[in-house]
Design a protein around this motif. Structure first.
Motif, PDB file in Angstrom:
ATOM      1  N   ARG A 292      29.633  55.157  37.779  1.00 11.49           N
ATOM      2  CA  ARG A 292      30.708  56.146  37.900  1.00 11.49           C
ATOM      3  C   ARG A 292      30.499  57.545  37.381  1.00 11.49           C
TER       4      ARG A 292
ATOM      5  N   TRP B 266      32.855  52.649  46.442  1.00 13.10           N
ATOM      6  CA  TRP B 266      33.629  52.319  45.562  1.00 13.10           C
ATOM      7  C   TRP B 266      34.924  51.495  45.498  1.00 13.10           C
ATOM      8  N   GLY B 267      35.486  51.923  46.851  1.00  8.56           N
ATOM      9  CA  GLY B 267      36.434  51.000  47.335  1.00  8.56           C
ATOM     10  C   GLY B 267      36.199  49.627  47.530  1.00  8.56           C
TER      11      GLY B 267
ATOM     12  N   SER C 143      35.691  47.758  44.199  1.00 13.15           N
ATOM     13  CA  SER C 143      36.902  47.565  43.730  1.00 13.15           C
ATOM     14  C   SER C 143      37.421  46.328  44.358  1.00 13.15           C
TER      15      SER C 143
ATOM     16  N   ARG D 242      35.365  43.247  43.417  1.00 10.34           N
ATOM     17  CA  ARG D 242      35.447  42.774  42.016  1.00 10.34           C
ATOM     18  C   ARG D 242      37.089  42.212  42.101  1.00 10.34           C
ATOM     19  N   GLU D 243      38.223  42.523  42.725  1.00 11.27           N
ATOM     20  CA  GLU D 243      39.370  41.940  42.873  1.00 11.27           C
ATOM     21  C   GLU D 243      39.475  40.417  43.193  1.00 11.27           C
TER      22      GLU D 243
END
Length: 191
Positions: A90, A158-159, A162, A165-166
């Motif tokens: 990032r 990146w979305g 994320s 990862r969730e």
């Protein structure tokens, strides 16, 4: 017949009765002892079998606990490496070769721990562990894809990372809950 002869005959009959009574009593005592001995042996075998089954269950429970703990440790190590690599990426550092190798090694360790868990069962635990490993692989793959996109498409990448990862975290929570139930429940089947 004289009194002496009658006494001798009565004595012989009494002696024969005593001998026959002793033989019959001996036979009954022998069969009773054999039956009692069989029952004692059966009871001892049942006790030994029960104790062996209980000890085996405790051993399997311990092995499951160790396998679950090893998988959790591998997950935490991967999650930490994923977080560190994502933070570096990032900030513009990208994912270098060392970080890729580290993520790959952590994934291999997690796969090995998942396979090891298949030995101890039950199959539901292995399936949940396999799902956790799959979600972890997806998260790693999505981070590596973020590194390969151009800066204009990075927000969507990146979305996706994320979200992956969730999903990884949800799979971990599901596995963690069920693993705890399995370790605490003595009625779980042994694979």
């Amino acid at each position: 017949m004289s009194d002496a002869t009658g006494t001798v005959i009565a004595g012989v009959i009494a002696f024969a009765s005593a001998v026959i009574g002793a033989v019959i009593a001996g036979r009954y005592a022998q069969s009773g002892a054999e039956a009692g001995g069989r029952k004692a042996v059966e009871a001892a075998l049942a006790q030994v079998h029960g104790q062996a089954a209980a000890e085996h269950w405790q051993w399997v429970r311990s092995q499951r606990h160790q396998a679950f703990a090893a998988l959790f440790a591998a997950y935490v190590a991967l999650d930490d490496a994923l977080a560190a690599t994502a933070a570096e990426a990032r900030h513009g550092g990208g994912v270098d070769g060392a970080a890729r190798r580290d993520l790959g090694e952590r994934m291999l360790e997690m796969q090995a721990k998942t396979s090891q868990l298949a030995l101890w069962g039950p199959s539901e635990a292995y399936e949940l562990a396999y799902a956790l490993t799959g979600k972890s692989m997806e998260a790693v793959g999505s981070l590596l894809q973020v590194d390969g996109v151009r800066s204009g498409d990075s927000t969507a990448a990146w979305g996706r990372f994320s979200g992956a990862r969730e999903e990884m975290g949800r799979a971990h929570a599901t596995f963690l809950q069920r693993a705890g139930e399995i370790v605490r429940d003595p009625r779980q089947p042994i694979s």
